[in-house]
Design an enzyme around this catalytic site. Structure first.
Site, mmCIF file in Angstrom:
data_model
loop_
_atom_site.group_PDB
_atom_site.id
_atom_site.type_symbol
_atom_site.label_atom_id
_atom_site.label_comp_id
_atom_site.label_asym_id
_atom_site.label_seq_id
_atom_site.Cartn_x
_atom_site.Cartn_y
_atom_site.Cartn_z
ATOM 1 N N GLY A 19 0.817 -1.211 0.000
ATOM 2 C CA GLY A 19 0.000 0.000 0.000
ATOM 3 C C GLY A 19 0.841 1.246 0.000
ATOM 4 O O GLY A 19 2.056 1.191 -0.180
ATOM 5 N N ASN A 20 0.207 2.365 0.179
ATOM 6 C CA ASN A 20 0.936 3.640 0.272
ATOM 7 C C ASN A 20 0.234 4.554 1.267
ATOM 8 O O ASN A 20 -0.822 4.213 1.791
ATOM 9 C CB ASN A 20 1.058 4.280 -1.115
ATOM 10 C CG ASN A 20 -0.300 4.613 -1.705
ATOM 11 O OD1 ASN A 20 -0.990 5.500 -1.237
ATOM 12 N ND2 ASN A 20 -0.697 3.854 -2.727
#
Ligand code: CTP
Length: 346
Positions: free
Chosen positions: A143-144
């Protein structure tokens, strides 16, 4: 029945705090809610005009100036006090402006809001927001850190400008989504592939697409149906093979059925010259009408500090620049989108 302050907050088209003391500025900046004024301002989404009046030393004190900056960053209209005789017998800056001056500023705020409320009426705007999560197995993902705040600010500004707004939200906190105007339609997605599908479907009949989402460029080649287990007899680490995700912006930007206006985002680091070159390249490659070039790192682009966004057109020229809170930047962008759409042949 409803509490009185909530009722006032709900019916107000505009809130004017006059005179605002150093104390009230501090209380508003901190979001206090323990008297009629602070409660009402906090509970309302009406524009707020504040007319400070106090002794020069209090006005010029770093704490007061910081509070004024905070309020302005949040879109509160703080009218600068004038110079002259003060209540204390001293003279200097800190006098309340003439009532006519305050009334004029208030009317300007109202008419700006009224004009802005029609900018995008009849238009449909799709905004992607947040960050995608690429599944590794049922409990893990790549993810980020994108919160989705900038995208939601744009969605809110477009809705205030009269557009019919669809948000495609990847992993955005529910509390942030709940704060959107109620008529904004929200579709929640997880991965880049899901975002692609939703975005293509929702833009088919839209006037504009704004891609603020941080879409993962890669995803694990295969995601496991069952949770990956470590082998207690073996110290080897598994290898996760990545494959490229589709570039949603480029795909829609270059498609025949693209909406008349396509806007992309680019967060870049480097010198001014470097980031302008990256941005220009991105605008051309992605088939976007504009790229919002966001300088990140050091003091801009993260947290509660001002954003500095340059809008690059398809040929890489700077069409506009907005510095300020996410809401101010969003309002600027929405204004620009409206004039772009108005200038297209209908
Ligand atoms: N984007 C997209 N689909 C992807 C990747 C990005 O639609 N698979 C969109 C983003 O929503 C954003 C823009 O493309 O509007 C960002 O472009 P991108 O090439 O991802 O830029 P950066 O992430 O800034 O990185 P890079 O420097 O690696 O090109």
């Amino acid at each position: 029945g409803r509490a009185e302050h909530v009722e006032l907050a709900r019916i107000a088209d505009l809130i004017i705090v006059v005179p605002a003391t150093a104390n009230s500025l501090a209380r508003l900046a901190c979001g206090f809610a323990d008297d009629m004024v602070s409660l009402t301002v906090l509970a309302s989404d009406a524009p707020v005009v504040v007319a400070p009046a106090m002794h020069s030393n209090m006005w010029l004190a770093p704490a007061t100036q910081a509070n004024v900056r905070t309020l302005r960053e949040r879109g509160v209209h703080v009218i600068d006090p004038t110079s002259g005789a003060l209540g204390s017998g001293d003279s200097g800056i800190g006098r309340l402006p003439e009532p006519e001056e305050i009334a004029r500023a208030a009317l300007e705020v109202l008419s700006a809001r009224e004009q802005a409320s029609h900018l995008l009426s009849g238009r449909t705007v799709v905004v992607t927001a947040g960050g995608t999560r690429e599944p590794i197995d049922p409990v893990r993902f790549l993810g980020n850190r994108s919160s989705g705040r900038q995208g939601l600010a744009i969605a809110s500004a477009a809705a205030r400008a009269g557009a019919s707004v669809r948000v495609i939200a990847a992993n955005v906190e529910s509390a942030l989504l709940a704060a959107l105007p109620s008529h904004v339609q929200v579709t929640r997605v997880g991965s880049a592939l899901q975002m692609r599908e939703a975005t293509i479907a929702q833009t088919a009949d839209a006037d504009a697409l704004v891609m603020t989402a941080a879409v993962a460029d890669f995803r694990p080649e295969s995601s496991y149906q069952l949770k990956m287990k470590k082998d207690p007899t073996n110290e080897d680490a598994p290898t996760i093979r990545l494959v490229r995700n589709p570039d949603i912006l480029a795909e829609i930007g270059h498609s025949e059925a693209r909406p008349p206006l396509v806007v992309g985002f680019a967060a870049e680091t480097g010198t001014d010259e470097e980031i302008l070159a990256y941005g220009a390249d991105k605008a051309a490659r992605k088939g976007a009408d504009f790229i919002c070039l966001n300088r990140v790192g050091e003091n801009v682009g993260f947290g509660d500090v001002p954003n500095d966004i340059r809008l690059l057109d398809a040929s890489g020229h700077i069409a506009a620049r907005y510095v300020g809170s996410k809401d101010e930047v969003a309002a600027g962008l929405v204004g620009h989108m409206a004039s772009f759409l108005d200038n297209l042949k209908r």
